[in-house]
Write a protein that holds these residues in place. Structure first.
Motif, mmCIF file in Angstrom:
data_model
loop_
_atom_site.group_PDB
_atom_site.id
_atom_site.type_symbol
_atom_site.label_atom_id
_atom_site.label_comp_id
_atom_site.label_asym_id
_atom_site.label_seq_id
_atom_site.Cartn_x
_atom_site.Cartn_y
_atom_site.Cartn_z
ATOM 1 N N ASP A 1 0.825 -1.218 0.000
ATOM 2 C CA ASP A 1 0.000 0.000 0.000
ATOM 3 C C ASP A 1 0.856 1.264 0.000
ATOM 4 O O ASP A 1 0.541 2.237 -0.700
ATOM 5 C CB ASP A 1 -0.923 0.001 1.223
ATOM 6 C CG ASP A 1 -2.126 -0.903 1.029
ATOM 7 O OD1 ASP A 1 -2.372 -1.326 -0.116
ATOM 8 O OD2 ASP A 1 -2.820 -1.197 2.020
ATOM 9 N N GLY B 1 -7.608 -1.166 3.702
ATOM 10 C CA GLY B 1 -6.175 -1.391 3.882
ATOM 11 C C GLY B 1 -5.847 -2.218 5.116
ATOM 12 O O GLY B 1 -5.669 -3.438 5.024
ATOM 13 N N GLU C 1 -4.398 4.882 -0.450
ATOM 14 C CA GLU C 1 -3.206 4.055 -0.345
ATOM 15 C C GLU C 1 -2.254 4.557 0.740
ATOM 16 O O GLU C 1 -1.707 3.767 1.517
ATOM 17 C CB GLU C 1 -2.483 3.997 -1.697
ATOM 18 C CG GLU C 1 -3.218 3.232 -2.778
ATOM 19 C CD GLU C 1 -3.303 1.743 -2.488
ATOM 20 O OE1 GLU C 1 -4.011 1.369 -1.541
ATOM 21 O OE2 GLU C 1 -2.665 0.958 -3.200
#
Length: 336
Positions: A70, A110, A221
């Protein structure tokens, strides 16, 4: 028959909407292909991580890989947005409610979903983890129907169902002999990934009502990578893994390539969701299971099995049904 001005305007609007939708479909398929590339490249990178003991292999290495994937994807996107002159827009977006919604979506997709995905692979094996995570479009479609009031046609439901069945056939490999004592824990982590990704897509679409997808995915991200690095890695010994990887240029380079593929895939996925709807975007992105297995056969000498052939066909048929109305296609010679 001559059309009135209002009818002409409506016809033009319909044509533009169809073009917008077709573009979203193509971008959604591209997101699935690039996510498949990410899976294969990340798998290669994980084989190059130095051995650090069983405990590290169980938690630290998968979570460190999720963090690097990420973070590197976020840095690639930051370079892209900075080059395009959108850096200040990222800062401004973070101060808005939609920007905060994207951050919340990042936490779901995430630290929760990506970490669950890699932990699921580590504990239950990639076949079972992929099977479970492939159900995330169903989760997202149900949530989008509830919270975004998006209408889902029976044809789209049927296509999604076929895609999921195909993904299960591709990924299903019965365990041989004794299974890992953490096998069922791995299935729970994979289920967490499906829930996280499905919820992420819905929240991200809400946030992108006012934010450019290119900005939204960059926020997503970087937020995800930073949260994993700060709040998770210190408790599982993940920083020791990263310190080993960054001094190995070849291994780090492969992680960087995986991060680039992830960034491109997420950018395409968010864009597709905003153009053709969450249900379609997720179903098309879900073809990553098929692309990942095909790429594994080509580049990693994985065995081409009967399950792979049948499952791939079902995924393709399902994705086609989601994207195209066969009746309108054959009547008008175009894509619905």
């Amino acid at each position: 028959m001559k059309l009135s001005g209002n009818q002409t305007a409506l016809a033009m609007k319909g044509k533009l909407d169809a073009q917008f939708d077709r573009k979203g479909v193509l971008i959604g398929l591209f997101s699935g292909g690039t996510w498949g590339i990410n899976n294969v490249v990340l798998g290669i990178a994980l084989t190059l991580v130095p051995a650090l003991g069983d405990n590290a292999a169980l938690y630290a290495i998968p979570l460190a890989a999720a963090c690097m994937n990420d973070t590197l994807a976020g840095l690639w996107l930051l370079i892209y947005n900075g080059w395009a002159g959108r850096f200040q827009e990222i800062i401004r977006s973070l101060k808005t409610v939609p920007g905060l919604m994207v951050c919340v979506a990042a936490l779901l997709g995430g630290p929760i979903a990506n970490s669950g995905y890699l932990l699921g692979i580590s504990m239950a094996g990639p076949a079972y983890a992929l099977t479970i995570t492939a159900l995330y479009p169903v989760v997202g479609a149900i949530l989008s129907r509830i919270f975004l009031k998006q209408h889902i046609l029976p044809r789209v439901w049927a296509g999604m169902l076929l895609s999921v069945i195909g993904a299960i056939i591709i990924s299903y490999v019965p365990p041989e002999g004794t299974t890992s004592e953490n096998f069922y824990l791995g299935l729970m982590f994979a289920s967490l990934a499906a829930l996280g990704w499905g919820a992420e897509a819905v929240l991200a679409v809400f946030g992108m009502s006012m934010i450019d997808p290119k900005i939204a995915i960059n926020i997503r991200e970087l937020t995800s990578g930073l949260c994993i690095a700060i709040f998770i890695l210190p408790f599982v010994g993940g920083w020791a893994v990263i310190s080993q990887i960054v001094v190995l240029p070849e291994t780090f380079g492969i992680f960087a390539v995986a991060g680039l593929a992830a960034g491109v895939s997420y950018l395409a996925w968010y864009t597709a969701n905003s153009k053709c709807g969450v249900a379609k975007g997720m179903a098309l992105n879900g073809t990553y299971v098929m692309w990942g297995v095909i790429l594994s056969v080509v580049f990693m000498s994985a065995e081409l099995t009967q399950n792979l052939v049948i499952g791939s066909m079902l995924v393709l048929i399902g994705a086609t049904l989601v994207a195209i109305n066969p009746k309108e296609f054959f009547q008008k010679g175009g894509v619905a």
